[in-house]
Design an enzyme around this catalytic site. Structure first.
Site, PDB file in Angstrom:
ATOM      1  N   GLU A 111      -4.485   7.714  -4.561  1.00 39.03           N
ATOM      2  CA  GLU A 111      -4.523   7.200  -5.783  1.00 39.03           C
ATOM      3  C   GLU A 111      -5.935   7.848  -6.263  1.00 39.03           C
ATOM      4  OE1 GLU A 111      -4.246   3.054  -5.628  1.00 39.03           O
ATOM      5  OE2 GLU A 111      -2.228   2.926  -4.655  1.00 39.03           O
TER       6      GLU A 111
ATOM      7  N   HIS B 260      -1.708   0.801 -10.030  1.00 39.49           N
ATOM      8  CA  HIS B 260      -2.495  -0.190  -9.085  1.00 39.49           C
ATOM      9  C   HIS B 260      -2.875  -1.266 -10.078  1.00 39.49           C
ATOM     10  CE1 HIS B 260      -4.175  -0.734  -4.868  1.00 39.49           C
ATOM     11  NE2 HIS B 260      -4.036  -1.854  -5.470  1.00 39.49           N
TER      12      HIS B 260
ATOM     13  N   ARG C  11       0.974  -1.151  -0.062  1.00 40.31           N
ATOM     14  CA  ARG C  11      -0.032   0.109   0.085  1.00 40.31           C
ATOM     15  C   ARG C  11       0.818   1.302  -0.006  1.00 40.31           C
ATOM     16  NH1 ARG C  11      -3.577  -2.386  -1.798  1.00 40.31           N
ATOM     17  NH2 ARG C  11      -5.608  -2.984  -0.894  1.00 40.31           N
TER      18      ARG C  11
END
Ligand SMILES: NC(=O)c1ccc[n+]([C@@H]2O[C@H](COP(=O)([O-])OP(=O)(O)OC[C@H]3O[C@@H](n4cnc5c(N)ncnc54)[C@H](O)[C@@H]3O)[C@@H](O)[C@H]2O)c1
Ligand SMILES: O=C(O)[C@H](O)CO
Length: 325
Positions: free
Chosen positions: A266, A285, A237
């Site tokens: 994000e 991601h 993360r």
């Protein structure tokens, strides 16, 4: 009457049909600022939630008095207030295992593309600059036989150790909250403290969850302990790394490069320096983003919700203490 659930993700038709066999489904394609009022209103009748992304905090949960189960289409669940759910006896389900191998493949892709400068050199060739054999200014670093350091030796860490050790002859160092005898016997991995991991790894790969303990675990001081030719890979993360400190370290040459799939915020802002630094490969991601794995994650999450609301939960529950109540 079938229980009401909110779906906030697009599902393949067969999985939507499976969900609708068991539940009355209110669907949002995903959570956006535009549909937030409708989503918050729908919570009033919801017994289940299934989807991914978005912050499901106590304020949101408080709007859902009938909620009994939440099923995230992800293994990470740091965007949920699990404590608030546990207090209310709400079951929290996730999708471990089905994505493990795919994410470990993504880590290897980041290791190889940063070390061998795959994106940079391909773009250089594509832009018409390939006039003869490349010079040392475009050489990369070897991957095979280099030391890999794995921070977080869980499911993904172990799948990564297998690839690195058996496939690339890389010695494995790791740090975790506890030693993992299986990884030590299978891949000759060595457990060490964080400082040793930082100072001895050629590739430091983070596969940690985001928790209060892992937030900014890697900052300026830790980056300074790494080798100048080391590469930092993060698929855990984003907030595990202090991103401003990482950008400084990459610009100053404190470390050689970084391969990233996750960020403090994000989507990463288009003007982020991480997109401009040549020694960074910045992915959006996509750790688990293959057709097969995303299907399997959705199927797992659908089954998790069906089990949590209509059956007996045996796997994939992150707050198993509520089952005993
Ligand atoms: N980039 C992506 O698309 C993607 C995909 C899947 C998972 N992830 C992230 O990867 C994480 C790991 O997934 P997993 O399935 O391997 O989980 P896991 O629970 O099997 O492994 C996590 C490991 O981290 C260790 N750990 C936790 N806190 C620690 C600490 N403070 N210090 C040292 N070790 C610590 C745990 O003991 C565990 O072994 C997920 O939580 C998620 O955040 C990202
Ligand atoms: O945790 C996960 O499963 C991935 O990061 C996708 O959100």
């Amino acid at each position: 009457m079938k229980p009401s659930v909110i779906l906030y993700k697009i599902l393949p038709d067969d999985l939507l049909a499976r969900l609708e066999q068991h539940f009355t489904v209110t669907q949002f394609n995903r959570l956006t600022a535009e549909n937030r009022p409708a989503f918050l209103q729908a919570l009033e009748h919801a017994e289940g939630l299934i989807g991914s992304g978005g912050q499901i905090d106590k304020a949101v949960l408080d709007l859902a008095p009938k909620l009994r189960a939440v099923s995230t289409i992800s293994v990470g669940y740091d965007n949920f207030d699990v404590n608030a759910m546990t207090e209310r006896g709400i079951v929290m389900m996730h999708t471990p295992t089905v994505l493990t191998e795919t994410v470990a493949d993504t880590v290897m892709a980041l290791i190889l593309s940063t070390a061998r400068r795959v994106v940079e050199v391909a773009n250089w060739a594509k832009s018409g600059q390939w006039k003869g054999s490349v010079g040392s200014d475009l050489f990369g670093l070897d991957v095979h036989h280099k030391t890999i350091g794995i921070l977080g030796m869980g499911r993904i860490g172990l799948a990564l150790a297998q690839r690195a050790n058996l496939g690339f002859n890389m010695p494995v160092l790791y740090n975790d909250r506890q030693a993992n005898p299986a990884v030590e016997s299978r891949f000759n991995a060595r457990f060490c403290d964080l400082d040793t991991l930082l100072s001895e790894s050629d590739f430091l790969c983070i596969s940690l969850p985001l928790t209060p303990q892992t937030h900014h675990l890697i900052g300026k001081d830790q980056l300074k302990k790494m080798k100048p030719n080391a590469i930092l890979i993060n698929t855990g993360r984003g907030p595990v790394i202090d991103e401003a400190a990482l950008i400084e370290a990459l610009k100053a040459g404190t470390i050689h490069g970084a391969g990233l799939d996750v960020y403090e915020k994000e989507p990463l802002a288009p003007d982020s320096e991480l997109f401009r630094l040549p020694n960074v490969v910045a992915l959006p991601h996509i750790g688990s983003a293959t057709h097969e794995t995303r299907y399997n994650m959705s199927a797992c999450a659908v089954d998790n919700l069906i089990t949590a609301l209509t059956g007996t939960v045996e796997v994939n529950c992150v707050n198993a203490q509520v089952l005993a109540k």
